[in-house]
Motif scaffolding. Sequence first.
Motif, PDB file in Angstrom:
ATOM      1  N   MET A 219       0.807  -0.953   0.240  1.00  0.00           N
ATOM      2  CA  MET A 219      -0.255  -0.238   0.007  1.00  0.00           C
ATOM      3  C   MET A 219       0.851   1.701  -0.035  1.00  0.00           C
ATOM      4  N   SER A 220       0.661   1.617  -1.120  1.00  0.00           N
ATOM      5  CA  SER A 220       1.574   2.768  -1.144  1.00  0.00           C
ATOM      6  C   SER A 220       0.871   4.488  -0.549  1.00  0.00           C
ATOM      7  N   MET A 221       1.818   5.199  -0.488  1.00  0.00           N
ATOM      8  CA  MET A 221       0.811   6.810  -0.583  1.00  0.00           C
ATOM      9  C   MET A 221      -0.087   6.893  -1.761  1.00  0.00           C
ATOM     10  N   THR A 222       0.633   6.767  -2.973  1.00  0.00           N
ATOM     11  CA  THR A 222       0.263   6.967  -4.252  1.00  0.00           C
ATOM     12  C   THR A 222      -1.095   6.062  -3.957  1.00  0.00           C
ATOM     13  N   GLY A 223      -0.297   4.607  -4.293  1.00  0.00           N
ATOM     14  CA  GLY A 223      -1.744   3.475  -4.163  1.00  0.00           C
ATOM     15  C   GLY A 223      -3.213   4.609  -3.298  1.00  0.00           C
ATOM     16  N   SER A 224      -2.624   4.854  -2.291  1.00  0.00           N
ATOM     17  CA  SER A 224      -4.164   5.020  -1.387  1.00  0.00           C
ATOM     18  C   SER A 224      -4.296   6.356  -1.932  1.00  0.00           C
ATOM     19  N   ASN A 225      -4.267   6.811  -3.103  1.00  0.00           N
ATOM     20  CA  ASN A 225      -4.869   8.135  -3.587  1.00  0.00           C
ATOM     21  C   ASN A 225      -5.929   7.387  -4.887  1.00  0.00           C
ATOM     22  N   ALA A 226      -5.443   6.123  -4.788  1.00  0.00           N
ATOM     23  CA  ALA A 226      -6.198   5.420  -6.159  1.00  0.00           C
ATOM     24  C   ALA A 226      -7.763   5.429  -5.788  1.00  0.00           C
TER      25      ALA A 226
ATOM     26  N   PRO B 177       2.748   8.253   5.713  1.00  0.00           N
ATOM     27  CA  PRO B 177       1.755   8.428   5.049  1.00  0.00           C
ATOM     28  C   PRO B 177       0.785   7.313   5.663  1.00  0.00           C
ATOM     29  N   VAL B 178       1.209   6.363   5.532  1.00  0.00           N
ATOM     30  CA  VAL B 178       0.637   4.996   5.009  1.00  0.00           C
ATOM     31  C   VAL B 178       0.354   4.390   7.125  1.00  0.00           C
ATOM     32  N   THR B 179       1.351   3.915   7.138  1.00  0.00           N
ATOM     33  CA  THR B 179       1.128   3.132   7.830  1.00  0.00           C
ATOM     34  C   THR B 179       1.313   3.984   9.575  1.00  0.00           C
ATOM     35  N   THR B 180       1.962   5.448   9.397  1.00  0.00           N
ATOM     36  CA  THR B 180       2.048   5.934  10.715  1.00  0.00           C
ATOM     37  C   THR B 180       2.792   5.549  11.888  1.00  0.00           C
TER      38      THR B 180
END
Lengths: 981, 508
Positions: A285-292, A589-592
């Motif tokens: 789960m990347s930062m970019t992917g989390s915006n998909a 950004p994803v796992t904090t």
Amino acid sequence: MEKIYWQSIENYKEIQKEGVASNEKTPEFAIKGLDESELKGKSSRRDFLKMMGFSVSAVALVSSCQMPVRKAIPLLNRPKDLIPGVPNFYASTFFDGDEFCSVLVKTRESRPIKIEGNELCPLSQSGTTARVQASVLNLYDDARLKNPLKNSEKTDWKSLDKEVTKKLNGFKDMGKEVIFMTSTIISPTTTKLIGEFIQKFPNVKWLQYDSVPMSSIREANKKNFNKAIIPFYNFDKADVIVGFNADFLGTWLLPVTFSKQFSKRRKLSKSQNNMSRFYQFETNMSMTGSNADYRYQIRPSEESAVLLKLYNVLSEKLNSVSYSAPKVDIKVDKVANDLLNSKGKSLVVSGTNDLKIQLIVNAINNLLGNYGKTIDLSKPINLKQGDEKDMMAAISSMESGKASGIIFYNVNPVYDCVHADMFAKSIKNLDLKISFSPILDETSKLCDYVCPDNNYLESWNDAEPVAGYLSVVQPTIRPIFNTRQAQDSLLSWMGEDIKFSDYLENNWKSNFFKRQKEYSSFDKFWFSTKQNGVYRLSEKVNKNFKFKVTKLSADKPQKSSIELALYESVSMGSGRYANNPWLQELPDPVTTATWDNYVTISLSQAKEMGLKQEDVVKVNGKVELPVLLQPGQTPGTIGIAVGYGHHSAGKVGNGIGKNVYELSNITSGRKNLNGTNINILKTDKTYSLALTQTHHVMEGRPIVRETDLSSYRKDPASGNEMHQEFIKNEDLSLYPKPEFAGFRWGMSIDLNSCTGCNNCIVSCQAENNVAVVGKEQVKNGRIMHWLRVDRYYSDMAENPAVFRMPVMCQQCDNAPCENVCPVGALTHSEEGLSQVAYNRCIGTRYCMNNCPYKVRRFNWYEYVNNNSFDYNLNSELGKLVLNPDVTVRQRGVVEKCTYCVQRIQEKKLTAKADDRELKDGEVKTACQQSCPTDAIQFGNLLEKNSKVNKTNDTERMYHLLESLHTVPTTSYLTKVRNINA
Amino acid sequence: MMRKKFTNQNRPGIAGLFLFLFLFLSFFQLNLFGQNEQDAKNFNQCKACHTIGGGRLVGPDLKGITKKMPEEWLIKFIKNSQAMVKAGDPAAVKVFNEYNKIPMPSHNLTDAQIKGILLYIKNDGKISQPAVNKTSSNTLGSLTEIKKGAKLFNECKACHTIGRGRLVGPDLKGVTKKLSEEWLIKFIRNSQAMVKAGDPKAVKIFNEYSKIPMPAHNLSDNQIKSILAFINNDGKIPQATTVSSHSTTKIVESSGPVLDETEIFIKNQQEGLENLSIAAIVMGFLLIIVLIDLIFTHYLKAKWVHYVILLAALWILGEWTYTYATRLGRQQYYQPDQPIWFSHKVHAGQNKIDCQYCHFTADRSMHAGIPPASVCMNCHTQVKEGKRTGKKEINKIYAAIKNNKPIKWVQVHNLPDFVYFNHKQHVKVGKLDCKECHGDVAQMDVVAQVKTLSMGWCLDCHRTHKVQFTNNKFYGQYKKLHEDLKSGKIKDVTVKMIGGADCASCHY
């Protein structure tokens, strides 16, 4: 359907069990390890008397003390541009080998204290990333070498030059090879200099090396277009974006540029009701992917097969050649349909360094006619010029004894090479090992000579990140230590009696000045380029590229073993900033998570293996790392961040996390972060992680409001119905309505633009002197960041939708914090700011308890000059980064976001002194100014036409927890997903 | 503290001093013109030590230098003279020795910039006049005109007053009535030319004022007319709200060791505090004795004595506690010794040097700024000896420059770290007189803090001080207040009304 949002795995499990979020509150500060008496408190009358006696004597002692004598030391000769107390801004360029950003450097009293984006740069515009923001702290890093070293002992430049020149000339005469190993060089002048260096010493072999290479894109383009380039991508011209393991908003190629482009198409207003749609296929789960909008989980080994499947579906519809593809389960019809509907307006990218994959990506883009539209081959990106193959050749020539010297510039292969041990062994035998490293890192430790390079803020240079886009690096401070720019070292070894700054100017005169027509005199050209920081050459370029078809193939997906996907984390990148406490404490950004790297593992996989969060596993029998359960992680894969595990980075970075570069995948001689088959073994150990995730649970209230594009088009207020409900009752209040005379500051945050890159957090930290507290205190919930980016998951835990929300002090008009302060330290200003007088605060923390947003921070310790917090505030050098306009808070006071009141005051004063009105947009908060997606607007709410009012003028606007009637001046715009059309 | 007595007399050096004061002032004023503006600006750096045709300062007069020395040599020398001296270049060594071996600092200029400067020198330091774009015809005495003149007059202030006596040059009060405008314009432009041409009035003035030439001024007719309008108006701007920045003290004519009013006041206050402490110690001592006698020894039979002394002691001690407790963290009447015995009384009082001549960042920065030593050198290249301290104190400046060691002044007015104070806000925008916070520094030999600088003291002013609300376009944003002003609901706008009493205006 009511969506259920959850924040942590524990929370999610509870939801599953009980159907609703448990009402039981987790204590905000659960401190383990305190004994019972400490928790209960046991002060008695005797203690009271003791304390009173102590305070009386303390007062007596203090009153007998004299005020310290303070000195005011003026300059002997004031430099022309220096006025004490007035900042100067210099345009410069950040390039660390991986990432480019054109910047403005704010200096106060001649010391750089803050980085801002350079608005004039067409690439990075005014944006930066967290790493760029934090780079100013590297200048004041205690680990920097203060002198050149010879065999780890202090030496001077003169004797060093003499010895090195002698040796270099000796090798030249003997015809022995010297390897000159650098990071990717995007500076045309440095490239020219290296060329001349090689001319002078023909035995020198130049090799560019990237810790995270991307050579396969160049090779694929060589096969397809006969040019080994990385093309320029236009994400803003694409209606449909399909990414394959490409973290283009966080770490891939030009994250700032791509963020600007991407967010441009994600904004909704009355005039723009169209958005781009973004599909992401990825392992972690990347930062970019989390915006998909749509996110698909793939295993690294499936990537080529999925891509080929997509290609085949498209080629079938477009009557092109199909290739036999291995079977994969992932459905690609939806993507294919969308792509076909937006031919020429779509973009497919992959961040995997695999030739097969890049060839398929090229073929798909060619099928869709994207070349010349969303992909620009005529202005190639000059980043990532390194190739692992050259590296292998270098190792073999060192081992065979062909090479007898090596020079390192801006690389640390002993740390980040796949064959680090082999490499370290092979350089041991060399006669001459020189490093330009500014710190004594893993590689330079093994070198005979270390010639510390200047920090980029002390250097002259230029850069051409994309062909035709020039940018200059200019010093903003004199070298703090006895260091020398690497280019100057090369020049002196060549026997040239010229400074690199002059060399640079000469090169611009003889080269770029002649290639432009705008300026007639070089001085003017050079001056204005230095002032603007950038210059764009408008030269005609070849736009004719012919696509050569190559045969495509794909790997067979694996199912049995566990696959590893390494990734660059948004804060650490490839690992150059390990000693930067700001970045170490920046939540992922994803796992904090802060201060560590870890194994991310999917929930189902964890269940299968009996793993819990924070259990330690052994990867490949070597690396022991804790487990972090990551929703969205592809089952059967794990992810680990590179860039950690330094043992020679400095006091902050040493021993943080584990180095996992050796686990990279080498396919056909190319280093690829994805796809190594590994095994993991559970151990008995556990290791605690410092997450900022569960500190601030908002207890299931309607925090993030969202809708999808089609509903938005039908009704812009969709997803935000609660706000309409609220407006009806808005004026019911016990409090008198506050009135404002001239200004009422307000902020608007577009949740649809925010990608969660965390740039704002570091920017705020740098601007407001926010202290670093260290891992232990982060675990205790005592992180000091004034601004946090909350992250929520919704829907299925295996592949959830992700929501982000930057939260800082909401500057409520009915501020609940203000009326509980027993000492009147919190008041409301005439301009609508909730203000804290630190010197009045006595630390009762009532305000923190009463703040529904949990944005107030308490100074549990003195973070300045405290050996327990051995970060930048505990060193004379590190303290130079402090912003002199902002108080450094002491122990026992509460602090919080002030809307950068120092900036408000400064701009108001400038306007007053100039006898003019304050312009809208003149005051910019730190978080707003360098936001790469322009998600934040700030301005005067009383002014009808201010940008912030215009942005707020939409049905999407709402306030956080508005039902509490705190009347915040910070507003949010709903998130709109482009799904289900 | 004992201070030596000194005598004060008018000194011959003063005249020269003001001449160079003027040159330095022009540093800030002259950059109005086009074309070679950049070069002229660059030359500002040089002005601290050089003139073009104005005689030698720290360094040589540069007039005609471009003819004497080749350009190449000059560029090399300007870039790094010390390297040349060390390398033994004969011309460089000669200059170095001739000018007291004060090294010329190396300059970070590009070749092109140096060439520009040389061109400017070649041109005898003149910038070609721009075509002045005048929009309105100026009648002598219009308000804008006078304002403009007041600004331009700053340049003249170094040598002239209007109605406050002669300095280097004559008092200009009424000069517009005595002499024709035409003549004045000509004289201001280039007085020396007139003297040489033998204009009788010009020659007379020249002789009367010790033959100190008034430097030629690069001003347009209109600019000079504005200045004359200002002089004509007796140096006043006809507007009630303007706070005059001129000092109102009388010129102290030479009287020797007399302490000024302010100094006496400070001294009394300091002594008062000291006396209180002594009294407190004595009374504390007495108190103990009395208590011992009262309880144990019973030596004195009359018990009322005990009680009287007891009460008196408690009163004094209470007074002491109160006084010193309220002074906690404050430094009122703090008067530290400075590394150089620098007298504001001599500089700001007798010589009437404008505060902002030395503290020149007060109107553009948060710090008023302690002047760099190079600013001292503007005058002290000529004034090498003081009447009261001889060469001793002034030599400390030279030593600082020679050894490249800055002077470590002791800060007198200190604010705690959590307070943000901005001079620009108060000096430029608020148009406050320096005196209002710093006391009459022009009457102090050694500067002391006169005001408490407490938060209450700041707020007192913020609550009552009236903002020049209608004068500044910035305040246009406060629409509601403007309406209230118009409707007569409020009479004035105080600082508090526009947020001046907010915590966040000083604490962040």
